[in-house]
Write a protein that holds these residues in place. Structure first.
Motif, PDB file in Angstrom:
ATOM      1  N   UNK A 178       0.835  -1.209   0.000  1.00 60.79           N
ATOM      2  CA  UNK A 178       0.000   0.000   0.000  1.00 60.79           C
ATOM      3  C   UNK A 178       0.871   1.262   0.000  1.00 60.79           C
ATOM      4  N   UNK A 179       2.000   1.216   0.694  1.00 63.90           N
ATOM      5  CA  UNK A 179       2.922   2.349   0.683  1.00 63.90           C
ATOM      6  C   UNK A 179       3.497   2.547  -0.710  1.00 63.90           C
ATOM      7  N   UNK A 180       3.858   1.458  -1.350  1.00 61.99           N
ATOM      8  CA  UNK A 180       4.381   1.532  -2.718  1.00 61.99           C
ATOM      9  C   UNK A 180       3.330   2.079  -3.676  1.00 61.99           C
ATOM     10  N   UNK A 181       2.095   1.652  -3.515  1.00 64.62           N
ATOM     11  CA  UNK A 181       1.007   2.134  -4.371  1.00 64.62           C
ATOM     12  C   UNK A 181       0.776   3.632  -4.170  1.00 64.62           C
ATOM     13  N   UNK A 182       0.775   4.083  -2.925  1.00 65.55           N
ATOM     14  CA  UNK A 182       0.578   5.500  -2.630  1.00 65.55           C
ATOM     15  C   UNK A 182       1.722   6.332  -3.185  1.00 65.55           C
ATOM     16  N   UNK A 183       2.944   5.864  -3.025  1.00 70.14           N
ATOM     17  CA  UNK A 183       4.103   6.577  -3.568  1.00 70.14           C
ATOM     18  C   UNK A 183       4.029   6.668  -5.092  1.00 70.14           C
ATOM     19  N   UNK A 184       3.648   5.572  -5.746  1.00 67.78           N
ATOM     20  CA  UNK A 184       3.517   5.580  -7.203  1.00 67.78           C
ATOM     21  C   UNK A 184       2.430   6.550  -7.647  1.00 67.78           C
ATOM     22  N   UNK A 185       1.342   6.622  -6.900  1.00 63.63           N
ATOM     23  CA  UNK A 185       0.262   7.551  -7.226  1.00 63.63           C
ATOM     24  C   UNK A 185       0.725   8.999  -7.092  1.00 63.63           C
ATOM     25  N   UNK A 186       1.464   9.285  -6.041  1.00 67.30           N
ATOM     26  CA  UNK A 186       1.970  10.650  -5.840  1.00 67.30           C
ATOM     27  C   UNK A 186       2.948  11.041  -6.943  1.00 67.30           C
ATOM     28  N   UNK A 187       3.859  10.146  -7.295  1.00 68.12           N
ATOM     29  CA  UNK A 187       4.816  10.427  -8.361  1.00 68.12           C
ATOM     30  C   UNK A 187       4.082  10.649  -9.675  1.00 68.12           C
ATOM     31  N   UNK A 188       3.064   9.852  -9.937  1.00 67.59           N
ATOM     32  CA  UNK A 188       2.281   9.988 -11.156  1.00 67.59           C
ATOM     33  C   UNK A 188       1.562  11.339 -11.205  1.00 67.59           C
ATOM     34  N   UNK A 189       0.974  11.740 -10.107  1.00 71.20           N
ATOM     35  CA  UNK A 189       0.258  13.016 -10.074  1.00 71.20           C
ATOM     36  C   UNK A 189       1.198  14.193 -10.292  1.00 71.20           C
ATOM     37  N   UNK A 190       2.301  14.213  -9.587  1.00 68.34           N
ATOM     38  CA  UNK A 190       3.243  15.330  -9.705  1.00 68.34           C
ATOM     39  C   UNK A 190       3.938  15.365 -11.067  1.00 68.34           C
TER      40      UNK A 190
END
Length: 108
Positions: free
Chosen positions: A11-23
């Motif tokens: 879940x941490x990896x998924x959240x980090x990937x989502x943040x990187x994708x958004x930015x």
């Protein structure tokens, strides 16, 4: 135990990937100058965003699958990753379409 830790890590990896994708998407939008009334490079933005989803595809080959890519069903029960030829001999399975059971085999 391990399941909870693994779930939290995923879940941490998924959240980090989502943040990187958004930015990175917002930065690319600003870099290309796409805005409320400016759509000149929107096609390029869409193309880059869609092609970037293919970037993790080469990592599939790093996952550590067996050389043949086939895993024996019996080895999955014991937790070992053996190749299909290393396990027990396949037993015939009877089906309605094939009364002799010759067409269908299953590792038992």
């Amino acid at each position: 135990g391990v399941e909870g830790t693994l779930f939290a890590l995923l879940m941490t990896e998924r959240t980090l990937a989502h943040m990187v994708s958004q930015y990175s998407g917002a930065g690319l939008t600003a870099l290309l100058g796409v805005g409320s009334y400016e759509f000149t490079y929107l096609w390029l933005l869409v193309l880059i965003c869609n092609l970037s989803s293919l970037l993790p595809l080469p990592l599939v080959f790093v996952a550590g699958f067996p050389a043949s890519g086939i895993v024996d069903a019996a080895s999955m029960d014991t937790g070992k990753a053996a190749l299909a030829g290393d396990g027990p001999t396949p037993a015939k399975v009877r089906s309605d379409s094939d009364p002799d059971g010759a067409a269908c085999t299953s590792a038992v």
